[in-house]
Structure formats: structure tokens, C-alpha cells
Scaffold this active site. Structure first.
Site, PDB file in Angstrom:
ATOM      1  N   ASP A 200       0.818  -1.206   0.000  1.00  0.00           N
ATOM      2  CA  ASP A 200       0.000   0.000   0.000  1.00  0.00           C
ATOM      3  C   ASP A 200       0.859   1.267   0.000  1.00  0.00           C
ATOM      4  OD1 ASP A 200      -2.861   0.994   0.615  1.00  0.00           O
ATOM      5  OD2 ASP A 200      -1.711   1.994   2.185  1.00  0.00           O
ATOM      6  N   GLU A 251      14.129 -14.765  -0.793  1.00  0.00           N
ATOM      7  CA  GLU A 251      14.541 -15.907   0.038  1.00  0.00           C
ATOM      8  C   GLU A 251      13.594 -17.091  -0.153  1.00  0.00           C
ATOM      9  OE1 GLU A 251      14.222 -14.443   4.025  1.00  0.00           O
ATOM     10  OE2 GLU A 251      15.737 -12.885   3.705  1.00  0.00           O
TER      11      GLU A 251
HETATM   12  C1  NOJ Z   1      -4.464   3.122  -0.591  1.00  0.00           C
HETATM   13  C2  NOJ Z   1      -5.618   2.219  -0.285  1.00  0.00           C
HETATM   14  O1  NOJ Z   1      -6.025   1.578  -1.470  1.00  0.00           O
HETATM   15  C3  NOJ Z   1      -6.698   3.100   0.311  1.00  0.00           C
HETATM   16  O2  NOJ Z   1      -7.913   2.412   0.425  1.00  0.00           O
HETATM   17  C4  NOJ Z   1      -6.224   3.602   1.636  1.00  0.00           C
HETATM   18  O3  NOJ Z   1      -7.163   4.513   2.157  1.00  0.00           O
HETATM   19  C5  NOJ Z   1      -4.870   4.321   1.510  1.00  0.00           C
HETATM   20  N1  NOJ Z   1      -3.943   3.626   0.659  1.00  0.00           N
HETATM   21  C6  NOJ Z   1      -4.237   4.468   2.862  1.00  0.00           C
HETATM   22  O4  NOJ Z   1      -3.833   3.213   3.357  1.00  0.00           O
END
Ligand code: NOJ
Length: 532
Positions: A200, A251
Site C-alpha cells: 500500500d 529468500e
Molecule cells: C491506498 C488504499 O487503497 C486506500 O484504500 C487507503 O485509504 C490508503 N492507501 C491508505 O492506506
């Protein structure tokens, strides 16, 4: 026409990955689910995914979380929120998915944790903390959900940074201890047997820790543009972190994959995340945000392939996800592109037009070389739900924007599986967001076996894709400006008519996104053809 695919072609180079937004996919937890989807619900619907013909499933965060941001506020990276199930459910899900030939990707959220993560109380030095300027925050940065990106540490003169909601403090990735802890988190999930991780908000990790002002004027509460290619993000040093994750994954045996969520300024910047020794693939936000216009689509395909060519990484393509307005609705509007995180409810949508274009866009996407991401429900042709009652909105954007922006809940409404009335087989309880009654015609059950349904189209496209598209050959054909036509090796040509007049076709139609009367391709329709 060239074929850049290496001799060994790991599965993820051309995988179709299905995004499961866990809260809204399927619920098996009768009486204790609070109307949320759960892991047992996903297990119960694996046959749907296998029949659809996808290669892998990416499951959004199911970790313990106060749900300030739908689970992207993680309070324990190695656990499972009891509302979603247990670690044994994850193990069973991975095993059952593997039995059906499906790989499983989980979601890693490294830029921030939940404010309720024990780390925040026990060791605040893991986070970005600074003294304020006068009475105000350390700089002028704004959060991606609106409002200042800083909040005061309880009981202290210091402020903590939160790129997203105040309940999501940012970790300080210049701190070796943060890096070490995440090595362990990665190993935990890889040891458990997942086939990869979607990571993310990766560029946010590489923020400029000298914390220069960004120059947002006062009142720039929600500026989604500050997200994309933000000058404070995407610093070179993020790639040290990325390379470290890659060395952990290397790994492990078995073609595990790292997928980067890199919201950056254009394909060249995104390609840096998949340079040799970094991640394997990255989402293609330029494709996701492209309007339904031939020149723009052609440009995004060219720019994507050109930027990735030197890296050797495959392209990826995507039309919707849990942060964006569903593309059936987007493509029915006057303005068919979206900014990052399409929070704007926008102009009214002609849903019949939007669906016609969405079906054509799916055939376009699934014929392109590389890998593709489907968002749950797009195989049913679901539109955005634009009229959710305000008091039910849960996306932090709603409150943080004033409230002015309805946020992302409209693409997160629980899926309709069967039956003629809500909850449409989603679970035993009222879903956490109400489903429109009009979805009765869009359930998976209603579409199963209907030769004209969107579900049938997706199943057929995925089956043909497996049969015909082995390599990564790609070349544009000569075509009028309002037509996209390309050939994929000897087996397949894809033609998309974005003009206003029917287009005579040459070749046998293998699959089309709508009726093709008299071998003429109507506007807003795509066809896969044999190559004469
Ligand atoms: C991207 C994620 O897809 C979204 O849903 C989230 O709010 C933000 N990153 C923060 O984690």
C-alpha cells in the site's frame, strides 16, 4: 512486433488478479458479522472465482483494525480481526484457493499503522514526530483525505504526521528498526504460504523528511492532486526500502510476487518501482484514470509499454478498484476520466452507455500484454452507488472534506450474489452499506447462463485469453483515429470502436462486447477477431 517476454515466464507476468474488498465480498458469519464480509465468506465463493477464470485473488486488509479507514489502519500486522475470522481461516483460504488453482495475495500497509497499534504507545520514535511551528503544525502538508496532515501527540508538544486519516500515524522509514520489523511481517505472511503481497501507498514512504512546505494555500482541504506526484513523496530513498523487501521475498521459493501501489507522476516514475531488484509489478494508475477517448487510451498503452521496456517488468492494466468510482458509472458521464481517488460524485451518468463502454473496455484491457486487475463486481457490470444516505457514509473523506466529498463508499457496496431482494445472498444480516433494489437483475445468479450477461462475457474473455494469449507480443494496426486496433501474435486481434459510426470488420469474430450486426462493429463496442 516484438516479444519481450523472457524465456521463463512466471505466472504473474500475465495473471488476471481479482481484488476482493473483504468487507464487501461475501459474509458467512451469521449473527456476528455486523453485516461485513469475512474470510469464510470468501472461502465459500472461491468456486465463483475459479469459474470466472482468474489466476489470483488479492485480499484487502483483514487485520485487527478500528476501521477508521476500512482496515487500512492496521493495529496488528500478524493477526486477523475477529469480525473477519481467524488466522486458521487465512490458512484454510490459501489452501482451498491453491486446490482450485488460484494464488493468493495479501495486503501490506507499511506507510502507517493504526493509532491503536501498540507500537504507537510503546515506541513513538518509530513514527514521524516533530515540534510545531509556533502554535501550528510543523509544515503545511495536507492529508490525502482532507485537512492538515498533522495532529498533536496526546500529552506532548510534538506533532505526528498522518498522510491519511489522523487515526493513521506515518511510520519513519529512515529508522532501521521500522525496516527490521517489516522484514519480519513479510516473512510471517510468506511463511504462511501467500503467493505475494500488494503493498500500500509505497511512494508515501519515500517522503522528504526535511519536511519542506508544499505551498498549499489555506482552504486546500481536499486536494487529490497533491497525492499524485506530490513533490514531498516518491524520493529516491524509497527504492532502498523496496530493494530490501525484494531481497526478503527472494529468500522464498515459488515465484512469489510483490505488487506496488505507486501513485506517482506518470509511467516513468512508476517504472522505477519495478526496476531490476525492486518489485515485480506495479498498478497502472494512468490506465485507471484514462478517459474513454481513443487518443488518450492509445497514449497510455504506448507510454506504459515504453516506460516498462527497460525494466523487463510486465505491464498491468486496471479499470476500477476500491478507491475509485466504478467504471460503468464513470464511462457514462460526460467526463469519463477520474482524478486519483475519484471522490467526486461528478456529473450524472448514462448507465446504459457506461455499461456498453465498460464491456468494451474489459475486452480492450484483457487483450493487452501483461497482467490485469479486476475489482470485485465489475464482472457483474455493477455501477457506483451514488445515493447512499449521508448518515451511512463511512469513508473518512466524507467528514474530513467538510463534508463535501462523498468518498469511496459508493464503490464498496456489498456484492449481490443471488435472490430478488437485499441482501442478495451477501450474508444473513443487513449489509454494512445498503444495496440498491435494482441490483436484483445484476446478481451472479441472475447472470449465470445468460449469454448476454456481463458475467458470461468476462468468463468467455478469460477463457479465450488463456487459450490464445501466451506471449507478450503486441503491435498496433493501421486504423482510423477513433478506432483502437492491435494484434497479439498470430492468434488474436482486438478492435475497439470509440467513434460514432459502425466499423466494418475483417476476420472471424471470436468474442464481442455487444451485438455485431452484419459484421459491423457498433460504436462503444469491442471485438476479438482472428487475424486473417
Ligand atoms: C491506498 C488504499 O487503497 C486506500 O484504500 C487507503 O485509504 C490508503 N492507501 C491508505 O492506506
Amino acid at each position: 512486433m516484438s516479444d519481450p517476454s523472457p524465456r521463463e515466464s512466471p505466472w504473474w507476468r500475465r495473471a488476471v488478479v481479482y481484488e476482493v474488498y473483504v468487507r464487501s465480498f461475501a459474509s458467512a458469519g451469521a449473527g456476528r458479522s455486523h453485516g461485513l464480509g469475512d474470510l469464510a465468506g470468501i472461502r465459500g465463493r472461491l468456486p465463483h472465482l475459479a469459474d470466472l477464470g482468474v489466476d489470483a485473488v488479492w485480499i484487502t486488509p483483514f487485520y485487527p483494525s478500528p476501521m477508521a479507514d476500512g482496515g487500512y489502519d492496521v493495529a496488528d500486522h500478524r493477526g486477523v480481526d475477529p469480525r473477519f475470522g481467524t488466522l486458521d481461516d487465512v490458512r484454510a483460504l490459501v489452501a482451498e484457493a491453491h486446490d482450485r488453482g488460484l494464488r493468493v495475495l495479501t495486503d501490506l500497509v507499511p506507510n502507517h499503522t493504526s493509532i491503536e497499534h501498540p507500537w504507537f504507545a510503546e515506541d513513538p520514535s518509530l513514527y514521524v514526530l516533530r515540534p510545531g511551528r509556533g502554535d501550528g503544525p510543523p509544515n503545511d502538508w495536507i492529508s490525502a483525505f482532507g485537512g492538515p496532515a498533522w495532529s498533536r501527540m496526546p500529552g506532548s508538544d510534538l506533532w505526528y504526521l498522518h498522510t491519511f486519516a489522523p487515526e493513521q500515524p506515518d511510520l519513519d522509514w529512515s529508522n532501521e528498526e521500522v525496516r527490521r520489523r517489516f522484514d519480519d511481517v513479510l516473512r510471517f505472511w510468506l511463511d504462511l504460504g501467500v503467493d505475494g503481497l500488494r503493498i500500500d501507498a509505497v511512494p508515501a514512504i519515500g517522503k522528504d523528511l526535511t519536511l519542506p512546505d508544499a505551498g498549499h494555500g489555506p482552504g486546500a482541504l481536499f486536494a487529490s492532486s497533491s497525492w499524485v506526484g506530490s513533490p514531498q513523496w516518491d524520493g529516491d530513498w524509497v527504492h532502498d526500502v523496496v530493494a530490501r523487501w525484494r531481497s526478503v521475498v527472494d529468500e522464498y521459493p515459488g515465484d512469489r510476487v510483490l505488487v506496488s501501489e505507486s501513485v506517482v507522476a506518470g509511467p516513468e516514475r512508476a517504472a522505477r518501482y519495478v526496476a531490476p531488484g525492486r518489485m515485480h509489478t506495479t498498478f497502472n494508475f494512468d490506465h485507471l484514470h484514462a478517459p474513454w477517448e481513443p487518443a488518450a487510451l492509445r497514449a497510455v498503452v504506448d507510454a506504459t509499454l515504453a516506460a516498462l521496456a527497460p525494466t523487463g517488468a510486465p505491464a498491468t492494466w486496471v479499470l476500477s478498484n476500491h478507491d475509485e468510482t466504478r467504471h460503468v458509472t464513470r464511462f457514462g458521464r460526460r467526463s469519463t476520466g477520474v482524478g486519483v481517488m475519484g471522490f467526486d460524485a461528478g456529473d450524472p451518468s448514462d448507465l446504459a452507455l457506461g455499461l456498453r463502454r465498460a464491456r468494451a473496455a474489459a475486452l480492450l484491457m484483457l487483450a493487452l500484454p501483461g497482467s490485469a486487475y479486476l475489482y470485485q463486481g465489475e464482472e457483474l457490470g455493477l455501477p457506483e452507488v451514488t445515493d447512499l444516505p449521508e448518515e451511512l457514509l463511512q469513508d473518512p473523506t466524507w467528514e474530513r472534506s467538510g463534508p463535501t466529498s462523498r468518498g469511496r463508499d459508493g464503490c464498496r457496496v456489498p456484492l449481490p450474489w443471488s435472490g430478488s431482494a437485499p441482501p442478495f445472498g451477501f450474508g444473513a444480516e443487513d449489509p454494512w452499506l445498503p444495496q440498491p433494489a435494482s441490483w436484483a437483475d445484476l446478481t451472479a445468479q441472475a447472470q449465470d447462463g445468460d449469454p448476454t450477461s456481463t458475467l458470461t462475457l468476462y468468463r468467455a474473455a478469460l477463457r479465450l485469453r488463456r487459450e490464445l494469449l501466451a506471449g507478450e507480443e503486441f503491435g498496433w494496426d493501421d486504423a482510423p483515429a477513433e478506432v483502437l486496433s492491435f494484434t497479439r501474435g498470430p492468434g488474436l486481434r482486438c478492435v475497439v470502436n470509440l467513434g460514432t459510426e459502425p466499423l466494418p470488420l475483417v476476420g472471424e469474430v471470436l468474442l464481442a462486447s455487444g451485438p455485431v450486426p452484419g459484421d459491423e462493429l457498433p460504436p462503444d463496442t469491442a471485438a476479438w477477431l482472428t487475424v486473417p
